[in-house]
Each structure stands twice: as structure tokens, then as C-alpha cells.
Design an enzyme around this catalytic site. Structure first.
Site, PDB file in Angstrom:
ATOM      1  N   HIS A 109     -29.245  -6.263  -9.598  1.00  0.00           N
ATOM      2  CA  HIS A 109     -29.014  -4.629  -9.610  1.00  0.00           C
ATOM      3  C   HIS A 109     -30.288  -3.893  -9.371  1.00  0.00           C
ATOM      4  O   HIS A 109     -31.027  -4.138  -9.909  1.00  0.00           O
ATOM      5  CB  HIS A 109     -28.216  -4.350 -11.037  1.00  0.00           C
ATOM      6  CG  HIS A 109     -28.296  -2.889 -11.250  1.00  0.00           C
ATOM      7  ND1 HIS A 109     -27.027  -2.103 -10.611  1.00  0.00           N
ATOM      8  CD2 HIS A 109     -28.620  -1.981 -11.863  1.00  0.00           C
ATOM      9  CE1 HIS A 109     -27.235  -0.979 -10.931  1.00  0.00           C
ATOM     10  NE2 HIS A 109     -28.222  -0.716 -11.750  1.00  0.00           N
ATOM     11  N   MET A 126     -32.958 -20.338  30.156  1.00  0.00           N
ATOM     12  CA  MET A 126     -32.843 -20.978  28.888  1.00  0.00           C
ATOM     13  C   MET A 126     -32.515 -20.076  27.957  1.00  0.00           C
ATOM     14  O   MET A 126     -32.911 -19.085  27.808  1.00  0.00           O
ATOM     15  CB  MET A 126     -34.192 -21.779  28.628  1.00  0.00           C
ATOM     16  CG  MET A 126     -34.729 -22.903  29.543  1.00  0.00           C
ATOM     17  SD  MET A 126     -33.582 -24.182  29.796  1.00  0.00           S
ATOM     18  CE  MET A 126     -33.876 -25.066  28.107  1.00  0.00           C
ATOM     19  N   GLY A 180     -13.864  -3.403  21.549  1.00  0.00           N
ATOM     20  CA  GLY A 180     -13.974  -4.389  20.675  1.00  0.00           C
ATOM     21  C   GLY A 180     -15.269  -4.344  20.245  1.00  0.00           C
ATOM     22  O   GLY A 180     -16.137  -3.282  20.532  1.00  0.00           O
ATOM     23  N   GLY A 198     -29.373 -19.145  27.374  1.00  0.00           N
ATOM     24  CA  GLY A 198     -27.797 -18.733  27.799  1.00  0.00           C
ATOM     25  C   GLY A 198     -27.584 -17.325  27.729  1.00  0.00           C
ATOM     26  O   GLY A 198     -28.493 -16.491  27.507  1.00  0.00           O
ATOM     27  N   ILE A 219     -18.129  -5.479  21.642  1.00  0.00           N
ATOM     28  CA  ILE A 219     -18.883  -4.975  22.637  1.00  0.00           C
ATOM     29  C   ILE A 219     -19.052  -3.685  22.900  1.00  0.00           C
ATOM     30  O   ILE A 219     -20.131  -2.931  23.225  1.00  0.00           O
ATOM     31  CB  ILE A 219     -18.932  -5.974  23.777  1.00  0.00           C
ATOM     32  CG1 ILE A 219     -19.028  -7.590  23.514  1.00  0.00           C
ATOM     33  CG2 ILE A 219     -19.794  -5.496  25.102  1.00  0.00           C
ATOM     34  CD1 ILE A 219     -18.456  -8.324  24.804  1.00  0.00           C
ATOM     35  N   THR A 262     -14.580  -5.830  28.305  1.00  0.00           N
ATOM     36  CA  THR A 262     -13.179  -6.302  28.100  1.00  0.00           C
ATOM     37  C   THR A 262     -13.082  -7.547  27.702  1.00  0.00           C
ATOM     38  O   THR A 262     -12.026  -8.199  27.930  1.00  0.00           O
ATOM     39  CB  THR A 262     -12.229  -5.845  29.501  1.00  0.00           C
ATOM     40  OG1 THR A 262     -12.918  -6.527  30.508  1.00  0.00           O
ATOM     41  CG2 THR A 262     -12.045  -4.566  29.713  1.00  0.00           C
TER      42      THR A 262
END
Length: 475
Positions: free
Chosen positions: A455, A36, A183, A38, A185, A273
Site C-alpha cells: 500500500h 532475426m 482490435g 521475426g 492493433i 484486420t
């Protein structure tokens, strides 16, 4: 019908769809063949952020030069690889349990097994005990997600050659790790492994590393995240063959000529990839649907299309649609699909969905890339504006001694509408949300410039960009 709605897949898209449907009063079932939650909960967002949090602490405590600038003298930093891995595992187990309980409390029926379409409004389920049954529902929603993409010629064994699914378990710390792909990952795992003492070689098929990021952001981020660390790079080359073992052998070929240019021997390889949709076993033919390179075609309301026309009572959300492969995109799609199932007419504004890379420092973006913004400007006949706001002018970043950072803001010079933003710097993943909200509302910098920012905070980096953009409009 057995149910009002059957959801196939219990990742973030499926979870949000099922939960929302139950809250709307629909009798709902969700089918999951694996864990559960995913990919995001079990093999992606959640465990990787736990690893990044732990390894980030190691990096900070090991940076003697940075700490000495605060007047702090660091000692020897030690860490336990297994304990770091256990931290990620425990976090996954907690979130998975909470997610499951949330569905149960909402009244969602959880069915464990492998699902495929058996015809219109029918789902066949093969349960873990081998029993098969067919369930019916007024509407069926597909949320099967994606899996890591492993290019042809690369053989994985889960130990010496592995994907991000295996990397989140942190079963070893190879002395020399090659990462194929630069990328988000690849960058995040390079951040983890180098912080824990590994040497990294990053291999990129395109002509520059970090090709999917804004070029100006990539240039600055590359200096901080790659060049200043124990990472060397190879760009413009394919890993045409990867053979597991000790050592792992990698054959690199020129991306243009396809000639062999180098053979590397490393301790391990992480294949980063990209991802491919999980749709091959859904039996889409049973409802006359053809996937597009595995992706399920949908309209703006998340209705599944066959021959360009909506298939009655069939919906899809998340990575399997290929729209924007992010967990929060899937969740948003799940809610929109259920709203439309209940008679609504909602769509997802993909332009306003932010993305983040949780390196140290972080990278984030929302809206259009500069190339796409220029194309839109040419098409619609307006002038594109672009300004930069630097962290080195921000008091909070200077106090943190983390002033390497940049925000690029893209906007229309006629209306001032914010078209997009790209940020590299401390807490960039949090800063981008403010701009995402502006993009969602199609706001102009003429109005945003009057919003007051605390600020000293990093949010003033965004405020500065808005002020520069408004000044450019007035000039």
C-alpha cells in the site's frame, strides 16, 4: 544427421526453441529468410511499444487540464516525427543484435535463407546467394509466424494504404487516417496517431467497436480511448474496396445487406484486420501434412498432425499453429516443444496466458471470457461468480489522477477458483500477471484473499477483487 534440431523461423517462438535446445545440449540450427527476431522484434511488439512510449509522453505533456490538476502549467509541446521513428528503429536494431548474439553464444548455427520441407527430417534451404542445399535433422520445428491479413478488395501500396508492418516505421503523419479494424492493433495505432495530432476514423465490420474485448471493459475503454479523442467510428460496415492515392478512397458496404452505404476519402488507411499464418511455402505436402486455413495442426505437445496423428520428428510453435497468436505464447510453446523433443511430456496452459493492449490506459485479460465462463458453468453445473473492482477506489490511481479503470474478476462460486480477469486502467498489462499466476495454479480466492499487497499501489485493485469474491462465497 546434420543437426539434432532444425528450427525454421527466428521469431520469438523459434528463438526460444533454438536457445533452449542448445542449452539442453542439442546441436541446433535456425533458419531465417528475413530479419532475426521475426515479427515481434522487427515489425510488431518492439517498435510499436517504442512508438506508444514516445507518443504517450506527447499526450501527457499536451494534456493541460490534467497537468493543471497537479498544479503544473505546461508549455508548448513540440516533437520530431523522424526522431520518434528513429527511437523505434534503434530499439529494434539493439534487440535484434542482442538476440542474434545470444543464439551465437549458445552455439546455435544461424542459416540465412528460405526453407521448405524436403521430406521426413529434411529441410531444403535456398540461401540469399542463390545456393540451395538440403539439411537433415533428427527433429524439425516450424516457427514461421504470421503476416498481416489484407482482405479482398483492399489494395496496399505501403505509403497511403499500409499494414502494421509499415506503420511501425512512422514515415508520415496523415492529417486524416482511417483504421480498418478495432482490435488491439487498431487501438494501439489509434493511440499513437491521435497523440501526434492525426484525426482517425475507425471502421469495424462487426456490430460494435472493440468486439473482441469484454463488453463492460470495452464500454469504459471506448469512452476513454475513442470517444474522448479525435476519433469517429463506423461499425457494421465492410471496407469492400480501398484504392490508394491522394486521397485514398474507401467504399463501405453494409455488413448485412452488402449495399453501398458510404464512400470516404481520407489521407491514408491502416489495415489492421488481423493476421494470417505464414505456411504456404513450406511444402507441407512433402510430409503429408494439410494445413487448416493455413494453420498447421498440432497436438497438446506441439507435434504436427497429419490425419489426426503425430508426424514423427516434426513440431510447430507460434502463430502458425493458431493457438493464441501472441509472442509470449510462441516463446512458451518453443520451450515446451523442446522439452518434449528431449523426452518430456509437457503441455501449454493457454488459459493462463495473459494478453495486453498497450494503449493509454492499458487493457489486459487472462483466462476465460464471461461468455465462455458462463458456458463452462452450464456444462459443469456450477454457479459463476463475477465481481468488479474500480480504480476510483484505489489510492495510487487517485494520486496519479488516473482513476478511470475497472477490473472484472470471474470465479467459481463453489470452489472459488479464479477463471479469468479483464482489466482496463493504469498499468493493466502489469496487473494482469498476478491473476495469470493464480489461473495457472488454479487457485481459489479463499486462499488469494490472504495475500498481502503493498500500500499504496495499483495491485490493491486486484486485492479488492479477491476480497469481494471471497465475501461472495461466504454470503
Amino acid at each position: 544427421m546434420d543437426y539434432d534440431l532444425i528450427v525454421i523461423g527466428a521469431g520469438y517462438g523459434g528463438f526460444d526453441a533454438a536457445k533452449h535446445a542448445a542449452d539442453k545440449g542439442l546441436k541446433t540450427a535456425i533458419i531465417e529468410s528475413r530479419e532475426m527476431g521475426g515479427t515481434c522484434v522487427n515489425r510488431g511488439c518492439v517498435p510499436s511499444k517504442a512508438l506508444l512510449a514516445a507518443s504517450g509522453r506527447v499526450r501527457e505533456l499536451s494534456d493541460g487540464e490534467h497537468l493543471s490538476s497537479f498544479g503544473i502549467t505546461p508549455g508548448t509541446v513540440q516533437f520530431d516525427r523522424q526522431a520518434i521513428a528513429d527511437h523505434a528503429t534503434q530499439l529494434v536494431e539493439n534487440i535484434r543484435a542482442n538476440l542474434t548474439k545470444s543464439l551465437e553464444r549458445a552455439g546455435v548455427t544461424i542459416v540465412r535463407g528460405t526453407a521448405e520441407l524436403a521430406g521426413p527430417q529434411q529441410v531444403a534451404v535456398r540461401q540469399s546467394n542463390g545456393v540451395e542445399r538440403v539439411l537433415s535433422a533428427t527433429d524439425v520445428l516450424i516457427a514461421t509466424g504470421s503476416d498481416p491479413f489484407v482482405p479482398r478488395g483492399i489494395e496496399t501500396d505501403g505509403l497511403t494504404v499500409f499494414t502494421s508492418d509499415d506503420a511501425v516505421r512512422l514515415e508520415s503523419l496523415p492529417q486524416w487516417l482511417a483504421i480498418i479494424g478495432s482490435g488491439y492493433i487498431g487501438l494501439e495505432f489509434a493511440d499513437v496517431y491521435t497523440a501526434l495530432g492525426c484525426e482517425v476514423t475507425m471502421i469495424e465490420a462487426l456490430d460494435r467497436v472493440m468486439p473482441t474485448f469484454d463488453p463492460d471493459i470495452a464500454k469504459l475503454a471506448g469512452r476513454k480511448l475513442i470517444e474522448s479523442r479525435d476519433i469517429d467510428t463506423r461499425s457494421g460496415v465492410f471496407a469492400s474496396k480501398v484504392i490508394p492515392g491522394s486521397p485514398v478512397k474507401i467504399e463501405l458496404i453494409d455488413a448485412g445487406t452488402k449495399e453501398l452505404v458510404e464512400v470516404l476519402e481520407v489521407d491514408a488507411v491502416l489495415v489492421a484486420t488481423g493476421r494470417v499464418p505464414t505456411s504456404a511455402d513450406l511444402n507441407l505436402a512433402a510430409v503429408g501434412v494439410e494445413s487448416e486455413r493455413g494453420f498447421i495442426p498440432v497436438d497438446d505437445g506441439l507435434r504436427v498432425l497429419a490425419g489426426g496423428n503425430p508426424v514423427p520428428h516434426l513440431w510447430a510453435v507460434g502463430d502458425v499453429t493458431g493457438k493464441l497468436m501472441l509472442a509470449h505464447t510462441a516463446a512458451a510453446q518453443g520451450v515446451v516443444a523442446v522439452e518434449n523433443i528431449c523426452g518430456g511430456n509437457r503441455t501449454v496452459d493457454y488459459r493462463s496466458i495473459p494478453a495486453a493492449t498497450f494503449t493509454h490506459p492499458e487493457i489486459s485479460s487472462v483466462g476465460l471470457s464471461e461468455a465462455d465462463a458462463k458456458a463452462l458453468a452450464a456444462e459443469q453445473g456450477f454457479e459463476l461468480g463475477s465481481v468488479r473492482s474500480y480504480f476510483k477506489a484505489n489510492s495510487k490511481a487517485l494520486a496519479e489522477l488516473e482513476s478511470d479503470g475497472l477490473m472484472k474478476l470471474l470465479f467459481r462460486k463453489d470452489t472459488g477458483e479464479v477463471l479469468g480477469a479483464h482489466i482496463f486502467g493504469l498499468h493493466a498489462a502489469d496487473l494482469i500477471q498476478e491473476v495469470a499466476n493464480a489461473v495457472a495454479r488454479r487457485q481459489s480466492v479463499r486462499d488469494l484473499v490472504y495475500e498481502v499487497h503493498t500500500h499504496p499501489t495499483l495491485s490493491e485493485v486486484v486485492e479488492s477483487a479477491y476480497k469481494q469474491a471471497a465475501h461472495a462465497l461466504a454470503a
